[in-house]
Design an enzyme around this catalytic site. Structure first.
Site, PDB file in Angstrom:
ATOM      1  CD  GLN A   1      -2.105   1.282   2.966  1.00  0.00           C
ATOM      2  OE1 GLN A   1      -1.575   0.573   3.823  1.00  0.00           O
ATOM      3  NE2 GLN A   1      -3.004   2.180   3.279  1.00  0.00           N
TER       4      GLN A   1
ATOM      5  CD  GLU B   1      -4.003   0.853   7.003  1.00  0.00           C
ATOM      6  OE1 GLU B   1      -4.445   1.880   6.452  1.00  0.00           O
ATOM      7  OE2 GLU B   1      -2.797   0.617   7.148  1.00  0.00           O
TER       8      GLU B   1
ATOM      9  CB  SER C   1       2.740   7.112   4.437  1.00  0.00           C
ATOM     10  OG  SER C   1       1.646   6.565   5.094  1.00  0.00           O
TER      11      SER C   1
HETATM   12  C1  LIG Z   1       4.519  -0.194  11.343  1.00  0.00           C
HETATM   13  C2  LIG Z   1       4.041   0.775  10.288  1.00  0.00           C
HETATM   14  C3  LIG Z   1       3.656   0.312   9.050  1.00  0.00           C
HETATM   15  C4  LIG Z   1       3.212   1.211   8.077  1.00  0.00           C
HETATM   16  N1  LIG Z   1       2.879   0.718   6.844  1.00  0.00           N
HETATM   17  C5  LIG Z   1       2.487   1.582   5.888  1.00  0.00           C
HETATM   18  C6  LIG Z   1       2.190   1.103   4.571  1.00  0.00           C
HETATM   19  O1  LIG Z   1       2.276  -0.099   4.282  1.00  0.00           O
HETATM   20  N2  LIG Z   1       1.812   1.995   3.633  1.00  0.00           N
HETATM   21  C7  LIG Z   1       1.694   3.338   3.903  1.00  0.00           C
HETATM   22  O2  LIG Z   1       1.315   4.090   3.011  1.00  0.00           O
HETATM   23  N3  LIG Z   1       1.999   3.821   5.135  1.00  0.00           N
HETATM   24  C8  LIG Z   1       2.380   2.983   6.121  1.00  0.00           C
HETATM   25  N4  LIG Z   1       2.701   3.461   7.372  1.00  0.00           N
HETATM   26  C9  LIG Z   1       2.660   4.911   7.604  1.00  0.00           C
HETATM   27  C10 LIG Z   1       1.510   5.380   8.469  1.00  0.00           C
HETATM   28  O3  LIG Z   1       0.292   5.344   7.758  1.00  0.00           O
HETATM   29  C11 LIG Z   1       1.850   6.798   8.932  1.00  0.00           C
HETATM   30  O4  LIG Z   1       3.019   6.722   9.719  1.00  0.00           O
HETATM   31  C12 LIG Z   1       0.730   7.401   9.744  1.00  0.00           C
HETATM   32  O5  LIG Z   1      -0.366   7.706   8.915  1.00  0.00           O
HETATM   33  C13 LIG Z   1       1.171   8.687  10.490  1.00  0.00           C
HETATM   34  O6  LIG Z   1       1.759   9.587   9.624  1.00  0.00           O
HETATM   35  P1  LIG Z   1       3.193  10.233   9.941  1.00  0.00           P
HETATM   36  O7  LIG Z   1       4.142   9.142  10.275  1.00  0.00           O
HETATM   37  O8  LIG Z   1       3.533  11.127   8.806  1.00  0.00           O
HETATM   38  O9  LIG Z   1       2.978  11.092  11.266  1.00  0.00           O
HETATM   39  P2  LIG Z   1       2.343  12.550  11.358  1.00  0.00           P
HETATM   40  O10 LIG Z   1       1.095  12.587  10.553  1.00  0.00           O
HETATM   41  O11 LIG Z   1       3.386  13.558  11.019  1.00  0.00           O
HETATM   42  O12 LIG Z   1       1.966  12.646  12.883  1.00  0.00           O
HETATM   43  C14 LIG Z   1       2.904  13.030  13.897  1.00  0.00           C
HETATM   44  C15 LIG Z   1       2.160  13.184  15.204  1.00  0.00           C
HETATM   45  O13 LIG Z   1       1.184  14.241  15.115  1.00  0.00           O
HETATM   46  C16 LIG Z   1      -0.117  13.760  15.482  1.00  0.00           C
HETATM   47  N5  LIG Z   1      -1.133  14.409  14.628  1.00  0.00           N
HETATM   48  C17 LIG Z   1      -1.103  14.558  13.283  1.00  0.00           C
HETATM   49  N6  LIG Z   1      -2.232  15.175  12.855  1.00  0.00           N
HETATM   50  C18 LIG Z   1      -2.995  15.400  13.964  1.00  0.00           C
HETATM   51  C19 LIG Z   1      -4.273  15.996  14.174  1.00  0.00           C
HETATM   52  N7  LIG Z   1      -4.984  16.491  13.154  1.00  0.00           N
HETATM   53  N8  LIG Z   1      -4.747  16.033  15.457  1.00  0.00           N
HETATM   54  C20 LIG Z   1      -4.030  15.540  16.500  1.00  0.00           C
HETATM   55  N9  LIG Z   1      -2.795  14.969  16.349  1.00  0.00           N
HETATM   56  C21 LIG Z   1      -2.300  14.896  15.103  1.00  0.00           C
HETATM   57  C22 LIG Z   1      -0.076  12.265  15.199  1.00  0.00           C
HETATM   58  O14 LIG Z   1      -1.038  11.575  15.953  1.00  0.00           O
HETATM   59  C23 LIG Z   1       1.361  11.912  15.591  1.00  0.00           C
HETATM   60  O15 LIG Z   1       1.428  11.745  16.987  1.00  0.00           O
HETATM   61  C24 LIG Z   1       3.145   2.601   8.357  1.00  0.00           C
HETATM   62  C25 LIG Z   1       3.541   3.073   9.610  1.00  0.00           C
HETATM   63  C26 LIG Z   1       3.999   2.177  10.564  1.00  0.00           C
HETATM   64  C27 LIG Z   1       4.422   2.729  11.891  1.00  0.00           C
END
Ligand SMILES: Cc1cc2nc3c(=O)[nH]c(=O)nc-3n(C[C@H](O)[C@H](O)[C@H](O)COP(=O)(O)OP(=O)(O)OC[C@H]3O[C@@H](n4cnc5c(N)ncnc54)[C@H](O)[C@@H]3O)c2cc1C
Length: 411
Positions: free
Chosen positions: A130, A248, A133
């Site tokens: 997928q 998901e 991100s």
């Molecule tokens: C083990 C693992 C597997 C994954 N596998 C996939 C995959 O297969 N494909 C894929 O596409 N992605 C994958 N991901 C990515 C995952 O979808 C993202 O990490 C997730 O959506 C969070 O985005 P970010 O890491 O950019 O954090 P950010 O969005 O930058 O968030 C950082 C912090 O800010 C907080 N935050 C952000 N927005 C808000 C809001 N509006 N209100 C309150 N708090 C907020 C969050 O809760 C978090 O604590 C994976 C992640 C992990 C950890």
């Protein structure tokens, strides 16, 4: 709901058990104390295991028969998951394909795409990932910058994805791109199926704090995708992505499955370890175990209740977010209590070849609390879409994406 098997369910469970015994020699099994397998090291065995299970009719049971499924129920799917865990067969290599990509292709793909992809996906002839991100868009997924520009019958893709689970073994991925930066951010997106072996696709592993490297960064440099690989209409990518995201959240703990180590393992561990702890530590450990057991059982039974609702109306709604939240929180409490029971030994266990299940799981759970929607984002969804609370202020919902941030390309 009634937690005991109905006569039909008991018969189904017996059949599943029987099939797992018949095929035992062909299936990968976890060694004692082993809790998971690494697709990097055991890819061929994992693919074979899924193929054997698919041929026995135990993969994608809820999928329609015309696409290789069994037209079965979610309860049957839960029974299979329980019996696989009981037989110590590890999770399927194509879990993202089965839980998220396949349902998205079924809902939004052309008949030709369904015919070409779905049966192969169930047999793990093709593994899927997928690709949503990006470095600057996770929670705010609709801010993504990977571009797809139309060129005749093809689209040319440039950009970067990150945290892509299984990209290193995947043959196909569902890829969310920006195709119209002049429209508001949610409106200018389009989804494709991408061939992970196409020229211009580069996959680089990322190592997690638990030591494993389950996910990757993926770069797209002038990757060409035929228009026939589009999923849904141009500009409809957000609607397609929501199908994936809701599936998901059900796949990650929304349907009563435990995340991480089962609570029964914690109870057995507590029986072993509690007598060895000093009195002051024992009190705290008992409290931690009690809290974890309550949370885990509540999450499990709430998940079963959700399963019943899902069985009746089929489509996961925003309430699936509550299941993922509860299951993740329970998993965190269970692994924390497990580590607390180890006391100082946890430090050695984490770095030695000994029984490192508890510290390893503790290091892995925070990732699950982020993947598929972070805890905070799921709480926002529950507040806004289930409880009807006023939404967060969003200034960028109506303006053209290009007005806010530069579009396209690798950062
Ligand atoms: C083990 C693992 C597997 C994954 N596998 C996939 C995959 O297969 N494909 C894929 O596409 N992605 C994958 N991901 C990515 C995952 O979808 C993202 O990490 C997730 O959506 C969070 O985005 P970010 O890491 O950019 O954090 P950010 O969005 O930058 O968030 C950082 C912090 O800010 C907080 N935050 C952000 N927005 C808000 C809001 N509006 N209100 C309150 N708090 C907020 C969050 O809760 C978090 O604590 C994976 C992640 C992990 C950890």
């Amino acid at each position: 709901m009634d937690f005991d098997d109905s006569p039909d369910e008991a018969a189904y469970r017996a059949r599943v058990r029987d099939l797992l015994e018949q095929h035992a020699d062909e299936l990968l099994h976890l060694a004692p104390g082993q809790e998971g397998v690494d697709a990097r090291r055991q890819e061929p065995e994992m693919r074979r295991t899924q193929r054997v299970l698919a041929e026995a009719g135990l993969v994608g049971v809820t999928w329609p028969r015309e696409y290789g499924g069994q037209g079965g129920t979610l309860v049957q799917q839960a029974i299979i998951a329980q019996e696989l865990a009981r037989a110590r067969v590890p999770g399927l290599i194509n879990h993202i394909g089965i839980g998220m990509c396949g349902p998205t292709v079924i809902a939004h793909g052309s008949q030709d795409q369904r015919d070409r992809y779905l049966a192969r996906l169930l047999r793990a002839d093709d593994v899927w990932c997928q690709l949503f991100s990006e470095p600057a868009s996770g929670s705010d997924l609709a801010a993504l910058r990977t571009t797809a520009v139309r060129d005749g019958d093809e689209w040319v893709v440039n950009g970067q994805k990150v945290w892509t689970t299984l990209a290193h073994v995947a043959d196909h991925g569902i890829l969310l791109t920006r195709t119209d930066p002049e429209r508001p951010k949610h409106a200018g997106l389009t989804m494709f199926v991408v061939d992970m072996h196409a020229p211009g696709v580069t996959v680089r592993p990322l190592r997690q704090m638990g030591g494993q490297a389950d996910f990757n960064e993926v770069f797209f440099d002038d990757v060409r995708i035929p228009d026939s690989e589009r999923l849904g209409e141009p500009g409809e990518g957000w609607r397609v992505a929501l199908t994936t995201l809701m599936n998901e959240r059900v796949a990650i703990g929304g349907a009563g499955g435990d995340i991480g180590l089962p609570v029964e393992a914690l109870v057995a561990h507590a029986r072993d370890r509690l007598p060895e702890l000093a009195a002051d530590r024992q009190v705290l450990a008992r409290q931690a175990v009690g809290r974890a057991v309550v949370a885990a059982l509540a999450a499990r039974y709430t998940g079963y209740r959700r399963l019943t609702v899902l069985s009746q109306n089929g489509i996961p709604g925003p309430e699936a977010s509550a299941g993922k939240l509860a299951a993740t929180e329970a998993a965190r409490l269970v692994s924390d209590a497990g580590v607390r029971l180890l006391g100082d030994e946890a430090v050695y266990a984490a770095t030695s070849d000994g029984d490192d299940r508890w510290p390893r799981t503790q290091a892995w759970i925070p990732g699950i609390a982020i993947a598929g929607g972070t805890d905070q984002v799921l709480r926002n969804i529950l507040g806004e879409r289930v409880l009807g609370l006023p939404p967060e202020p969003r200034s960028d919902k109506t303006a053209a994406f290009s007005a806010g941030r530069p579009a396209g390309g690798r950062r």
